[in-house]
Design an enzyme around this catalytic site. Structure first.
Site, mmCIF file in Angstrom:
data_model
loop_
_atom_site.group_PDB
_atom_site.id
_atom_site.type_symbol
_atom_site.label_atom_id
_atom_site.label_comp_id
_atom_site.label_asym_id
_atom_site.label_seq_id
_atom_site.Cartn_x
_atom_site.Cartn_y
_atom_site.Cartn_z
ATOM 1 N N VAL A 1 -1.963 12.518 28.872
ATOM 2 C CA VAL A 1 -2.262 11.281 29.384
ATOM 3 C C VAL A 1 -1.278 10.304 29.240
ATOM 4 C CG1 VAL A 1 -4.067 9.575 29.833
ATOM 5 C CG2 VAL A 1 -4.783 12.040 29.418
ATOM 6 N N ASP B 1 -18.652 18.801 26.988
ATOM 7 C CA ASP B 1 -17.615 18.754 26.200
ATOM 8 C C ASP B 1 -17.880 17.458 25.436
ATOM 9 O OD1 ASP B 1 -15.440 19.804 24.581
ATOM 10 O OD2 ASP B 1 -14.073 19.155 26.081
ATOM 11 N N GLY C 1 -4.595 18.474 29.563
ATOM 12 C CA GLY C 1 -3.798 17.361 30.249
ATOM 13 C C GLY C 1 -2.993 16.684 29.084
ATOM 14 N N GLY D 1 -4.726 16.690 25.479
ATOM 15 C CA GLY D 1 -6.085 17.371 25.174
ATOM 16 C C GLY D 1 -5.410 18.827 25.447
ATOM 17 N N LEU E 1 -0.592 8.309 25.756
ATOM 18 C CA LEU E 1 -1.682 7.872 25.380
ATOM 19 C C LEU E 1 -2.461 9.141 24.506
ATOM 20 C CD1 LEU E 1 -3.018 6.029 28.578
ATOM 21 C CD2 LEU E 1 -2.580 4.957 26.448
ATOM 22 N N LYS F 1 -3.462 11.190 34.015
ATOM 23 C CA LYS F 1 -3.349 12.617 33.512
ATOM 24 C C LYS F 1 -3.036 13.802 34.151
ATOM 25 C CE LYS F 1 -7.346 15.523 31.695
ATOM 26 N NZ LYS F 1 -8.791 15.745 31.475
HETATM 27 P P1 ADP Z 1 -8.117 17.417 28.003
HETATM 28 O O1 ADP Z 1 -9.100 17.627 29.424
HETATM 29 O O2 ADP Z 1 -6.748 17.931 28.121
HETATM 30 O O3 ADP Z 1 -8.976 17.149 26.940
HETATM 31 P P2 ADP Z 1 -8.505 14.181 28.250
HETATM 32 O O4 ADP Z 1 -8.938 13.930 29.544
HETATM 33 O O5 ADP Z 1 -9.736 14.599 27.120
HETATM 34 O O6 ADP Z 1 -7.799 15.875 28.323
HETATM 35 O O7 ADP Z 1 -7.527 13.553 27.738
HETATM 36 C C1 ADP Z 1 -6.839 13.983 26.481
HETATM 37 C C2 ADP Z 1 -6.483 12.604 25.409
HETATM 38 O O8 ADP Z 1 -5.650 11.504 26.265
HETATM 39 C C3 ADP Z 1 -7.988 11.836 25.194
HETATM 40 O O9 ADP Z 1 -8.554 12.450 24.231
HETATM 41 C C4 ADP Z 1 -7.361 10.435 24.976
HETATM 42 O O10 ADP Z 1 -6.944 10.499 23.646
HETATM 43 C C5 ADP Z 1 -6.312 10.183 26.016
HETATM 44 N N1 ADP Z 1 -6.936 9.604 27.184
HETATM 45 C C6 ADP Z 1 -7.512 10.337 28.089
HETATM 46 N N2 ADP Z 1 -7.822 9.735 29.049
HETATM 47 C C7 ADP Z 1 -7.470 8.237 28.725
HETATM 48 C C8 ADP Z 1 -7.749 7.006 29.327
HETATM 49 N N3 ADP Z 1 -8.073 6.871 30.570
HETATM 50 N N4 ADP Z 1 -7.421 5.601 28.664
HETATM 51 C C9 ADP Z 1 -6.742 5.955 27.466
HETATM 52 N N5 ADP Z 1 -6.502 7.156 26.911
HETATM 53 C C10 ADP Z 1 -7.068 8.344 27.486
HETATM 54 MG MG MG Z 2 -10.500 16.338 26.171
#
Ligand code: ADP
Ligand code: MG
Length: 282
Positions: free
Chosen positions: A30, A137, A28, A25, A22, A45
């Site tokens: 996801v 953030d 993580g 980041g 999906l 994640k």
């Molecule tokens: P990080 O801590 O590495 O930044 P995130 O939690 O922001 O990780 O997740 C990275 C990306 O994954 C997000 O920017 C989004 O595009 C996608 N994502 C994260 N959580 C979800 C979710 N619950 N449903 C759909 N996409 C998600």
């Molecule tokens: Mg993020």
């Protein structure tokens, strides 16, 4: 309320079918997944940990998610840990990053849509602040749309979130240069106001597609931030209402004590606009 405890005797794949990617980041990856027992669609994640500090960071993210139950904040569903990996199973949010709406030229973000987004962002962050938790953030990558067309959002990514005690002197050195507040860059004490600055930047970006502090280099961006140097001179702001500009002007204030608070944002003219007509969001 769902009480999540980290499972360490089995891994996510024992209970869920893991699907396509999906998003990614800094920390993580996801992936879409489906709970075998219920068929429920969720998001997993995956976070790799290298050493005890990393592990504490994930446990902090978990603890914070567990404590935040609100419709505008991404909810935790399940959690796993094996060896050097964690997996957080969370609600699935299908409409993509708010970021994609900003950069998509075919899709003009109306001011009305920006009001809707900003109101929900302030609503979620105001709840976090009542719980004495800072997000730290806030940026369009960490705000997801529920559907491709609709204007409902959820705030995600509590990876940098911190418990906040007004008596403590909390300082951090992280974030994303374009969105980070001057007190972070200067390593001065942070507060709920630190999130409000970032919301101001998000709002500026949503309305104009422009990033107010972006420089030629990261150094220049950070210097623009610490100088709190920004304006509405771009022509993209010609058609933007004075209420919207007033709203942003009350957030992009260098002194954190003088910034509008999340609860005050919800009372601001710009966000109160058309609440009656559209009704409150569920
Ligand atoms: P990080 O801590 O590495 O930044 P995130 O939690 O922001 O990780 O997740 C990275 C990306 O994954 C997000 O920017 C989004 O595009 C996608 N994502 C994260 N959580 C979800 C979710 N619950 N449903 C759909 N996409 C998600
Ligand atoms: Mg993020």
């Amino acid at each position: 309320r769902r009480d999540v405890t980290v499972k360490s005797d089995r891994w996510v794949t024992d209970l869920y079918t893991v699907d396509s990617l999906l998003g990614k980041g800094k920390f993580g990856e996801v992936k879409k997944c489906q709970e075998r027992d219920t068929g429920r669609q969720l998001a997993a994640k995956f976070i790799e940990v290298n050493g005890p500090q990393d592990r504490n960071d994930v446990l902090n993210e978990l603890e914070i998610m567990k404590n935040l139950q609100h419709p505008r904040l991404l909810q935790l569903y399940d959690a796993f840990e094996i060896r050097d990996k964690f997996c957080l199973v969370m609600e699935l949010v299908n409409g993509g990053e708010l970021f994609e709406r900003v950069i998509n030229d075919d899709f003009i973000l109306t001011e009305k849509a920006c009001v809707m987004f900003t109101r929900q962002i302030c609503d979620g962050i105001a709840f976090m602040h009542t719980q004495n938790i800072l997000h730290l953030d806030m940026k369009p990558e960490n705000i997801l749309c529920l559907t491709r067309e609709g204007n409902r959002i959820k705030i995600i990514d509590f990876g940098l979130a911190r418990k906040y005690n007004p008596k403590d002197d909390l300082r951090v050195l992280f974030g994303t240069p374009e969105f980070v507040a001057p007190e972070v860059v200067n390593f001065d004490p942070i507060a709920p106001a630190t999130d409000m600055w970032s919301i101001g930047v998000v709002c500026y970006v949503l309305l104009s597609g422009l990033s107010p502090f972006m420089g030629e280099s990261e150094q220049e961006t950070l210097s623009n931030v610490t100088l709190a140097q920004w304006d509405f001179s771009a022509e993209e702001f010609d058609s933007i209402s004075s209420e919207a500009k007033d709203f942003i002007s009350k957030l992009l204030v260098k002194d954190p004590r003088k910034r509008m608070k999340s609860s005050e944002c919800l009372e601001h003219q710009w966000l109160r606009r058309s609440v009656k007509r559209e009704g409150h969001l569920p």
